[in-house]
Design an enzyme around this catalytic site. Structure first.
Site, PDB file in Angstrom:
ATOM      1  N   GLY A  14       0.774  -1.234   0.000  1.00  0.00           N
ATOM      2  CA  GLY A  14       0.000   0.000   0.000  1.00  0.00           C
ATOM      3  C   GLY A  14       0.804   1.282   0.000  1.00  0.00           C
ATOM      4  O   GLY A  14       0.304   2.330   0.433  1.00  0.00           O
ATOM      5  N   ARG A  67     -15.046 -15.752 -10.199  1.00  0.00           N
ATOM      6  CA  ARG A  67     -14.662 -14.336 -10.285  1.00  0.00           C
ATOM      7  C   ARG A  67     -15.888 -13.417 -10.216  1.00  0.00           C
ATOM      8  O   ARG A  67     -15.886 -12.431  -9.472  1.00  0.00           O
ATOM      9  CB  ARG A  67     -13.911 -14.090 -11.583  1.00  0.00           C
ATOM     10  CG  ARG A  67     -12.426 -13.898 -11.391  1.00  0.00           C
ATOM     11  CD  ARG A  67     -11.732 -13.711 -12.719  1.00  0.00           C
ATOM     12  NE  ARG A  67     -10.552 -14.545 -12.766  1.00  0.00           N
ATOM     13  CZ  ARG A  67      -9.365 -14.199 -12.273  1.00  0.00           C
ATOM     14  NH1 ARG A  67      -9.195 -13.028 -11.708  1.00  0.00           N
ATOM     15  NH2 ARG A  67      -8.351 -15.017 -12.338  1.00  0.00           N
ATOM     16  N   MET A  92      -3.488  -7.173  -7.180  1.00  0.00           N
ATOM     17  CA  MET A  92      -2.908  -8.215  -8.017  1.00  0.00           C
ATOM     18  C   MET A  92      -3.937  -9.270  -8.453  1.00  0.00           C
ATOM     19  O   MET A  92      -3.643 -10.460  -8.452  1.00  0.00           O
ATOM     20  CB  MET A  92      -1.733  -8.872  -7.278  1.00  0.00           C
ATOM     21  CG  MET A  92      -0.616  -7.893  -6.966  1.00  0.00           C
ATOM     22  SD  MET A  92      -0.153  -6.863  -8.368  1.00  0.00           S
ATOM     23  CE  MET A  92       1.604  -6.884  -8.281  1.00  0.00           C
ATOM     24  N   ARG A  93      -5.139  -8.815  -8.827  1.00  0.00           N
ATOM     25  CA  ARG A  93      -6.148  -9.740  -9.371  1.00  0.00           C
ATOM     26  C   ARG A  93      -6.569  -9.243 -10.736  1.00  0.00           C
ATOM     27  O   ARG A  93      -6.732  -8.027 -10.945  1.00  0.00           O
ATOM     28  CB  ARG A  93      -7.416  -9.762  -8.496  1.00  0.00           C
ATOM     29  CG  ARG A  93      -7.226 -10.240  -7.102  1.00  0.00           C
ATOM     30  CD  ARG A  93      -6.842 -11.678  -6.988  1.00  0.00           C
ATOM     31  NE  ARG A  93      -7.791 -12.621  -7.557  1.00  0.00           N
ATOM     32  CZ  ARG A  93      -7.515 -13.911  -7.764  1.00  0.00           C
ATOM     33  NH1 ARG A  93      -6.329 -14.391  -7.462  1.00  0.00           N
ATOM     34  NH2 ARG A  93      -8.423 -14.714  -8.276  1.00  0.00           N
ATOM     35  N   LEU A  95      -9.485  -8.777 -13.456  1.00  0.00           N
ATOM     36  CA  LEU A  95     -10.928  -8.568 -13.335  1.00  0.00           C
ATOM     37  C   LEU A  95     -11.605  -8.983 -14.639  1.00  0.00           C
ATOM     38  O   LEU A  95     -10.993  -8.933 -15.713  1.00  0.00           O
ATOM     39  CB  LEU A  95     -11.198  -7.095 -13.023  1.00  0.00           C
ATOM     40  CG  LEU A  95     -10.635  -6.667 -11.656  1.00  0.00           C
ATOM     41  CD1 LEU A  95     -10.411  -5.169 -11.595  1.00  0.00           C
ATOM     42  CD2 LEU A  95     -11.563  -7.132 -10.533  1.00  0.00           C
ATOM     43  N   HIS A 111       1.393   0.587 -13.062  1.00  0.00           N
ATOM     44  CA  HIS A 111       2.274  -0.549 -13.356  1.00  0.00           C
ATOM     45  C   HIS A 111       3.715  -0.032 -13.417  1.00  0.00           C
ATOM     46  O   HIS A 111       3.966   1.027 -14.003  1.00  0.00           O
ATOM     47  CB  HIS A 111       1.879  -1.215 -14.672  1.00  0.00           C
ATOM     48  CG  HIS A 111       2.739  -2.400 -14.987  1.00  0.00           C
ATOM     49  ND1 HIS A 111       2.631  -3.592 -14.295  1.00  0.00           N
ATOM     50  CD2 HIS A 111       3.742  -2.567 -15.878  1.00  0.00           C
ATOM     51  CE1 HIS A 111       3.533  -4.438 -14.762  1.00  0.00           C
ATOM     52  NE2 HIS A 111       4.223  -3.847 -15.721  1.00  0.00           N
ATOM     53  N   ASP A 147      -2.537  -5.110 -17.511  1.00  0.00           N
ATOM     54  CA  ASP A 147      -1.653  -3.956 -17.709  1.00  0.00           C
ATOM     55  C   ASP A 147      -1.843  -3.326 -19.087  1.00  0.00           C
ATOM     56  O   ASP A 147      -0.883  -2.904 -19.750  1.00  0.00           O
ATOM     57  CB  ASP A 147      -0.178  -4.364 -17.492  1.00  0.00           C
ATOM     58  CG  ASP A 147       0.059  -4.895 -16.088  1.00  0.00           C
ATOM     59  OD1 ASP A 147      -0.580  -4.379 -15.157  1.00  0.00           O
ATOM     60  OD2 ASP A 147       0.861  -5.838 -15.931  1.00  0.00           O
ATOM     61  N   ALA A 175       9.253   7.143  -8.134  1.00  0.00           N
ATOM     62  CA  ALA A 175       8.572   7.837  -9.241  1.00  0.00           C
ATOM     63  C   ALA A 175       7.074   7.528  -9.232  1.00  0.00           C
ATOM     64  O   ALA A 175       6.242   8.397  -9.501  1.00  0.00           O
ATOM     65  CB  ALA A 175       9.198   7.438 -10.574  1.00  0.00           C
ATOM     66  N   GLU A 176       6.712   6.288  -8.907  1.00  0.00           N
ATOM     67  CA  GLU A 176       5.287   5.918  -8.837  1.00  0.00           C
ATOM     68  C   GLU A 176       4.543   6.812  -7.849  1.00  0.00           C
ATOM     69  O   GLU A 176       3.405   7.231  -8.095  1.00  0.00           O
ATOM     70  CB  GLU A 176       5.131   4.460  -8.391  1.00  0.00           C
ATOM     71  CG  GLU A 176       5.607   3.432  -9.396  1.00  0.00           C
ATOM     72  CD  GLU A 176       5.331   2.007  -8.930  1.00  0.00           C
ATOM     73  OE1 GLU A 176       4.188   1.714  -8.554  1.00  0.00           O
ATOM     74  OE2 GLU A 176       6.265   1.185  -8.945  1.00  0.00           O
TER      75      GLU A 176
HETATM   76  C1  GAR Z   1       3.800  -1.205  -7.256  1.00  0.00           C
HETATM   77  O1  GAR Z   1       5.128  -1.177  -7.709  1.00  0.00           O
HETATM   78  C2  GAR Z   1       2.832  -1.275  -8.425  1.00  0.00           C
HETATM   79  O2  GAR Z   1       3.262  -0.546  -9.544  1.00  0.00           O
HETATM   80  C3  GAR Z   1       2.835  -2.756  -8.716  1.00  0.00           C
HETATM   81  O3  GAR Z   1       2.814  -3.357  -7.459  1.00  0.00           O
HETATM   82  C4  GAR Z   1       3.502  -2.512  -6.526  1.00  0.00           C
HETATM   83  C5  GAR Z   1       2.595  -2.307  -5.354  1.00  0.00           C
HETATM   84  O4  GAR Z   1       3.261  -1.608  -4.327  1.00  0.00           O
HETATM   85  N1  GAR Z   1       1.712  -3.132  -9.534  1.00  0.00           N
HETATM   86  C6  GAR Z   1       1.758  -4.027 -10.512  1.00  0.00           C
HETATM   87  O5  GAR Z   1       2.754  -4.669 -10.783  1.00  0.00           O
HETATM   88  C7  GAR Z   1       0.473  -4.212 -11.295  1.00  0.00           C
HETATM   89  N2  GAR Z   1       0.680  -4.983 -12.461  1.00  0.00           N
HETATM   90  P1  GAR Z   1       2.426  -0.869  -3.192  1.00  0.00           P
HETATM   91  O6  GAR Z   1       1.447  -1.895  -2.624  1.00  0.00           O
HETATM   92  O7  GAR Z   1       3.464  -0.471  -2.179  1.00  0.00           O
HETATM   93  O8  GAR Z   1       1.722   0.308  -3.794  1.00  0.00           O
END
Ligand code: GAR
Length: 220
Positions: A14, A67, A92-93, A95, A111, A147, A175-176
């Site tokens: 999170g 699902r 990580m599911r 849909l 992503h 994605d 960066a995210e």
């Molecule tokens: C993040 O790096 C996000 O970009 C990636 O999971 C991580 C979650 O981190 N998502 C994916 O790979 C989706 N395909 P967080 O729970 O600390 O935000």
């Protein structure tokens, strides 16, 4: 300003949720986090939401035979909280097409690559393995394929010669945390919209903004 009510879907740590929580504290931010749903009980992100006073719900996919059954309960939780916009933040599911259609162009994902390159899991290990010099992260509208979907915003991140999967993941994650609040602001404010599977309405950055890695001579 009427703030959009945002539901955040998580599965774990999170940290992107935390970045959205911090951004949403600004009085002029056009979104309010209305609900955090995790498909994993005990996910660290749930505690972050609790600390911020945001309602949480666990909808454990393992408790459902199908699902659509899982998604019906998810939908009910989101509608119950009056959610306008949905953000996957480390959710990580996959849909179903039905769920994706119900939330079409109101549903974002982040992503950790420059999509459409390096979709899927173990992204950073594959970037290092490929010898790529630049990677990054992408916020996009969700489509049924993994994605995949119209790109709202991207950030480029250089790959260092001695990067490991973990060192690269940490640089991209930083960066995210800047990109997701920025992208959600663009969408929640109505500044951008989807036209023909492209996101339009974003003004072009001024000047020469290319990121070179290795740097161009004379720019070190
Ligand atoms: C993040 O790096 C996000 O970009 C990636 O999971 C991580 C979650 O981190 N998502 C994916 O790979 C989706 N395909 P967080 O729970 O600390 O935000």
């Amino acid at each position: 300003m009427t703030k959009k009510r945002v539901g955040v879907l998580i599965s774990g740590r999170g940290s992107n949720l935390q970045a959205l929580i911090e951004a949403a504290k600004a009085p002029d931010y056009p979104a309010k986090l209305a609900l955090v749903v995790s498909n994993v009980a005990g996910a660290q992100g749930l505690a972050r939401a609790d600390d911020a006073g945001i309602p949480t719900q666990v909808v454990d996919h393992k408790a459902f035979a199908s699902r659509p059954g899982f998604e019906a309960v998810l939908d009910e939780a989101l509608h119950g909280a009056g959610v306008d916009l949905l953000c996957n933040a480390g959710f990580m599911r996959l849909l179903t097409e039905d769920f994706v259609t119900r939330w079409l162009n109101r549903h974002l994902n982040i992503h950790p690559s420059l999509l459409p390159a390096f979709k899927g899991l173990n992204t950073h290990a594959r970037v290092v393995e490929a010898g790529a010099k630049i990677t990054g992260c992408t916020v996009h509208f969700v489509r049924a394929a993994m994605d995949d979907g119209p790109i709202v915003a991207q950030a480029a991140v250089p790959v260092a010669p001695d990067d490991t999967e973990d060192s690269l993941a940490a640089r991209v994650l930083a960066a995210e945390h800047k990109l997701y609040p920025h992208a959600l602001r663009l969408v929640a404010s109505g500044d951008v919209r989807v036209e023909g599977e492209h996101v339009v309405g974003i003004s072009r950055p001024e000047g020469e903004n290319a990121l070179f890695s290795p740097p161009l001579p004379g720019t070190l």
